[in-house]
Each structure stands twice: as structure tokens, then as C-alpha cells.
Design a protein around this motif. Structure first.
Motif, PDB file in Angstrom:
ATOM      1  N   TRP A   1       0.779   4.062  -3.094  1.00 55.19           N
ATOM      2  CA  TRP A   1       0.758   5.145  -3.049  1.00 55.19           C
ATOM      3  C   TRP A   1       1.966   6.094  -3.557  1.00 55.19           C
ATOM      4  O   TRP A   1       1.896   7.239  -4.008  1.00 55.19           O
ATOM      5  CB  TRP A   1       0.331   5.453  -1.527  1.00 55.19           C
TER       6      TRP A   1
ATOM      7  N   TYR B   1      -7.193   1.221  -0.989  1.00 56.02           N
ATOM      8  CA  TYR B   1      -7.611   1.677   0.426  1.00 56.02           C
ATOM      9  C   TYR B   1      -8.590   1.104   1.512  1.00 56.02           C
ATOM     10  O   TYR B   1      -8.261   1.170   2.032  1.00 56.02           O
ATOM     11  CB  TYR B   1      -8.072   2.998  -0.241  1.00 56.02           C
ATOM     12  N   SER B   2      -9.777   0.531   1.429  1.00 54.74           N
ATOM     13  CA  SER B   2     -10.485  -0.279   1.947  1.00 54.74           C
ATOM     14  C   SER B   2     -10.232  -0.958   2.458  1.00 54.74           C
ATOM     15  O   SER B   2     -10.395  -1.009   3.736  1.00 54.74           O
ATOM     16  CB  SER B   2     -11.567   0.044   0.845  1.00 54.74           C
TER      17      SER B   2
ATOM     18  N   ILE C   1       1.334  -1.212   0.025  1.00 54.44           N
ATOM     19  CA  ILE C   1       0.363  -0.057   0.130  1.00 54.44           C
ATOM     20  C   ILE C   1       0.939   1.326   0.075  1.00 54.44           C
ATOM     21  O   ILE C   1       0.443   2.004  -0.067  1.00 54.44           O
ATOM     22  CB  ILE C   1      -1.519   0.135   1.129  1.00 54.44           C
TER      23      ILE C   1
ATOM     24  N   LEU D   1      -7.062  -1.288   3.257  1.00 55.02           N
ATOM     25  CA  LEU D   1      -6.093  -0.303   4.394  1.00 55.02           C
ATOM     26  C   LEU D   1      -7.081   0.253   5.696  1.00 55.02           C
ATOM     27  O   LEU D   1      -6.996  -0.081   6.805  1.00 55.02           O
ATOM     28  CB  LEU D   1      -5.577   0.779   3.862  1.00 55.02           C
ATOM     29  N   ALA D   2      -8.531   0.199   5.627  1.00 56.90           N
ATOM     30  CA  ALA D   2      -9.174   0.652   6.577  1.00 56.90           C
ATOM     31  C   ALA D   2      -9.762  -0.795   7.504  1.00 56.90           C
ATOM     32  O   ALA D   2     -10.134  -0.154   8.770  1.00 56.90           O
ATOM     33  CB  ALA D   2     -10.675   1.175   5.879  1.00 56.90           C
TER      34      ALA D   2
ATOM     35  N   LYS E   1      -7.406   0.618  -6.734  1.00 53.56           N
ATOM     36  CA  LYS E   1      -6.798   1.366  -5.779  1.00 53.56           C
ATOM     37  C   LYS E   1      -7.765   1.889  -4.793  1.00 53.56           C
ATOM     38  O   LYS E   1      -7.887   1.913  -3.671  1.00 53.56           O
ATOM     39  CB  LYS E   1      -6.742   3.159  -6.444  1.00 53.56           C
ATOM     40  N   THR E   2      -9.533   1.939  -5.251  1.00 52.01           N
ATOM     41  CA  THR E   2     -10.516   1.644  -3.946  1.00 52.01           C
ATOM     42  C   THR E   2     -10.166   1.250  -3.618  1.00 52.01           C
ATOM     43  O   THR E   2     -10.273   1.287  -1.769  1.00 52.01           O
ATOM     44  CB  THR E   2     -11.892   2.223  -4.387  1.00 52.01           C
TER      45      THR E   2
END
Length: 185
Positions: free
Chosen positions: A35, A153-154, A31, A156-157, A149-150
Motif C-alpha cells: 500500500w 486486499y481479499s 500488505i 486482508l479481508a 492487488k485485488t
């Protein structure tokens, strides 16, 4: 005494614990690298010559580790679930299912993205070029890019929620039996 009752175990098997932590480091690194790659200017040659190939190779490795983990989980004796309140048990189960789903889907979207992009040189795995199974199509590439990408990040959350949950059980719960961290150490 019932013969088919197995004694409970307190920790996950060593192989699963090692794979869990290796995978955790890989995913956080992927991740961060993703980024970094996407924020660098296109004229930075190491972006395409070094970062992208390594990101792809480690992404494939992370995918293989998750598949291995899932296979081993199905064959291993695991600790009994922690005695959590019903709402926490449901949340924990949902987070774990979603994380495992994304741990599989995110690299597949990365593969689809690299495979479909007309300017891509393919999907390397530490020097071995994996077959590209999708036709080159930049419109599809943009869809896969958005999803990769989306969903990353999901993921990562969800990882943050996973860590916060483990820390909550460790430091704030009154019932010490909910401390799940030692089971994975």
C-alpha cells in the motif's frame, strides 16, 4: 484398548505455531508495504531502489513459508477440530482454504507481474535474481497487477475475518472448548 488410537494433542506443533506467527507478521508487513509503495510518488527513489526489491524478496519468503507450512501440516499430528456449530465449522473451513489459496496465489501474481513488466528489473530474493519465466508484456502485466492487488486486499479481508473469529471464540463463546487461540500460542 485400541492400539492405533493416538492421544489427542492440545496445541499445534511448535514449528507450525512459529511459522504461523512469522507468516502473519510478514503478510501484514507486505500488505502495508504494498500500500505504501503504490501511494508514493514515482520520483521517490527509495520506492524503486529499496521498497520494491524488499517487497518482492519478502513476498518470495512468505510464499516459501506457506509451502513449508503445508508440507509440515501434512506430516504432523494436529489438534482435533474445535467443537463448533456446523455453520461456524463450514465458515472456518472455507476461510482457511481461501486464505491458503490466496497465500499462494497472491505472491504468484506478484511474481507474474514483475516478470512480465517491461520496465521491471526482475524478481530479487535477497540479492539473488530469480529467473523470469514469463515474456515481457505490459498488457499481461496490468492483468497480473490488478489480480495481485485485488487478491491481496481479499486476503486482508479474510485475515480480518480469521482474527475476528478467533477473538469471538475466545471472548464471547460460552463453550470454552471453542477457544482456538491457545492451540496456536
Amino acid at each position: 484398548m485400541i492400539d492405533d488410537v493416538q492421544p489427542t494433542i492440545e496445541k499445534y506443533p511448535a514449528t507450525l505455531r512459529i511459522l504461523h506467527w512469522v507468516r502473519a507478521v510478514l503478510i501484514i508487513g507486505l500488505i502495508a508495504a504494498g500500500w505504501t509503495m503504490t501511494t508514493l510518488n514515482d520520483d521517490v527513489t527509495s520506492k524503486y531502489d529499496f521498497l520494491y526489491p524488499l517487497h518482492k524478496s519478502f513476498g518470495v519468503l512468505a510464499f516459501l513459508i506457506v509451502l513449508t507450512q503445508l508440507a509440515l501440516r501434512g506430516q504432523s499430528r494436529l489438534p482435533a477440530p474445535a467443537p463448533l456449530p456446523a455453520h461456524e465449522k463450514a465458515l472456518s473451513h472455507a476461510v482457511h482454504l481461501a486464505m491458503y489459496a490466496l497465500l499462494l496465489i497472491v505472491p504468484l501474481m506478484g511474481y507474474a507481474m514483475s516478470s512480465s513488466y517491461t520496465q521491471s528489473s526482475g524478481v530479487p530474493f535477497f540479492g539473488i535474481h530469480l529467473p523470469e519465466l514469463l515474456p515481457k508484456n505490459d498488457d499481461r502485466f496490468r492483468v497480473f497487477q490488478f489480480l495481485h492487488k485485488t487478491l491481496a486486499y481479499s486476503l486482508l479481508a479474510l485475515i480480518a475475518l480469521h482474527v475476528v473469529g478467533a477473538l469471538k471464540h475466545r471472548f464471547f463463546d460460552k463453550d470454552r472448548r471453542t477457544d482456538v487461540l491457545p492451540r496456536m500460542m
